[in-house]
Scaffold this motif. Sequence first.
Motif, mmCIF file in Angstrom:
data_model
loop_
_atom_site.group_PDB
_atom_site.id
_atom_site.type_symbol
_atom_site.label_atom_id
_atom_site.label_comp_id
_atom_site.label_asym_id
_atom_site.label_seq_id
_atom_site.Cartn_x
_atom_site.Cartn_y
_atom_site.Cartn_z
ATOM 1 N N GLU A 144 0.817 -1.215 0.000
ATOM 2 C CA GLU A 144 0.000 0.000 0.000
ATOM 3 C C GLU A 144 0.848 1.262 0.000
ATOM 4 O O GLU A 144 0.317 2.370 0.031
ATOM 5 C CB GLU A 144 -0.933 0.002 1.231
ATOM 6 N N GLY A 145 2.156 1.113 0.014
ATOM 7 C CA GLY A 145 3.037 2.286 -0.051
ATOM 8 C C GLY A 145 3.097 3.091 1.216
ATOM 9 O O GLY A 145 3.445 4.265 1.198
ATOM 10 N N ALA A 146 2.768 2.455 2.348
ATOM 11 C CA ALA A 146 2.723 3.204 3.604
ATOM 12 C C ALA A 146 4.096 3.676 4.044
ATOM 13 O O ALA A 146 4.218 4.680 4.739
ATOM 14 C CB ALA A 146 2.100 2.339 4.701
ATOM 15 N N GLN A 148 6.735 4.332 1.945
ATOM 16 C CA GLN A 148 7.487 5.002 0.898
ATOM 17 C C GLN A 148 7.665 6.468 1.278
ATOM 18 O O GLN A 148 6.788 7.079 1.877
ATOM 19 C CB GLN A 148 6.751 4.900 -0.442
ATOM 20 N N SER A 149 8.792 7.015 0.946
ATOM 21 C CA SER A 149 9.040 8.423 1.271
ATOM 22 C C SER A 149 8.182 9.306 0.381
ATOM 23 O O SER A 149 7.848 8.947 -0.736
ATOM 24 C CB SER A 149 10.518 8.763 1.046
ATOM 25 N N ASP A 154 1.165 9.261 3.242
ATOM 26 C CA ASP A 154 1.901 8.010 3.384
ATOM 27 C C ASP A 154 2.424 7.839 4.801
ATOM 28 O O ASP A 154 2.376 6.757 5.362
ATOM 29 C CB ASP A 154 3.047 7.948 2.386
ATOM 30 N N ARG A 155 2.942 8.917 5.391
ATOM 31 C CA ARG A 155 3.447 8.853 6.757
ATOM 32 C C ARG A 155 2.304 8.617 7.735
ATOM 33 O O ARG A 155 2.461 7.892 8.720
ATOM 34 C CB ARG A 155 4.206 10.129 7.100
ATOM 35 N N ALA A 158 1.488 5.038 7.550
ATOM 36 C CA ALA A 158 2.536 4.254 8.199
ATOM 37 C C ALA A 158 2.353 4.244 9.708
ATOM 38 O O ALA A 158 2.462 3.198 10.358
ATOM 39 C CB ALA A 158 3.908 4.815 7.832
#
Length: 302
Positions: A144-146, A148-149, A154-155, A158
């Motif tokens: 899910e790209g949690a 990824q920078s 996204d953060r 995460a």
Amino acid sequence: MPLRHDIRRGALLMLGATALFTVMSAIIKGVSPEIHFIETMFFRSAFALPVMVVIAARGRDWGLLRTKRFPQHIVRAFTGTMAQGCSFYALTVLPLAEQTALTYTTPLFVTLLSIPFLGEKVGIHRWSAVLVGFGGILVIALGEGAFQSGAMPDRTMAIGMVVAVIQGVWSAMTTLLVRSLSATESSATIVLWQSLLMTAFSLVALPFVWTTPSLWQFCLLVLVGLIGGVAQVMLTEAYASAQVSALGPYSYTSILWSVAIGWIVFSDAPGWSTVAGAALIVVSGLYILHRELVRSRQRRSS
């Protein structure tokens, strides 16, 4: 109390409990943009109490609060409060299906924590299942790209996933404490003290996060408590009707409910990583249940 071989009754109660818990989670997610999750925790615990009072009144068992293990109830309520807080927070930032899938990590942490807390020896079979389960967590998170920078969402995702996994740790501690308490306390006594103490814990923080709900929001928050109370009783009765190993597969049906409700109500279609990761976590959890059943039979035979 029903006999512990009525698998049909236990399965129906388990299916009903998981459905109600998922509906409760959906309501919590729905009110989360306006109502702080700690406030929701207060309503969840406080309005579960009337359900327990009704059960005590029907059974005329007013001695449910009698206990000689009050300190253990406090610790159990604390770990339950932490688990519930993590779960409710995760609901505010994650899709319903992903949050549900990550709650299935509890059996993995029960296995790990049983080593220092219970002195159990974990063999290669259960270690392998734990590793597969954690692989499922990574599939969900990375797919899910949690992690990824980049952008703030996204953060945020995460953090939500980390908190959801931490919820599994607190839930595992709670499970081990309930196992210990159940040796001398009835399930009704454990649940009643849980509701009372968790209400008190959330009440302490309530003034700092309180938002006066609208009439509709108030009704939904009360409904969260009532549904949670009924679901908790159904879950307790399910485990009183059949063995945990027999009911394990039915407890995982909540992922189906969460996918359906998330898709219909919140327009959150689960990605491939959520489906694949949830499958790995579920398989690992079921295998751990299977190994516990095998070990139980071995102990009885010896």
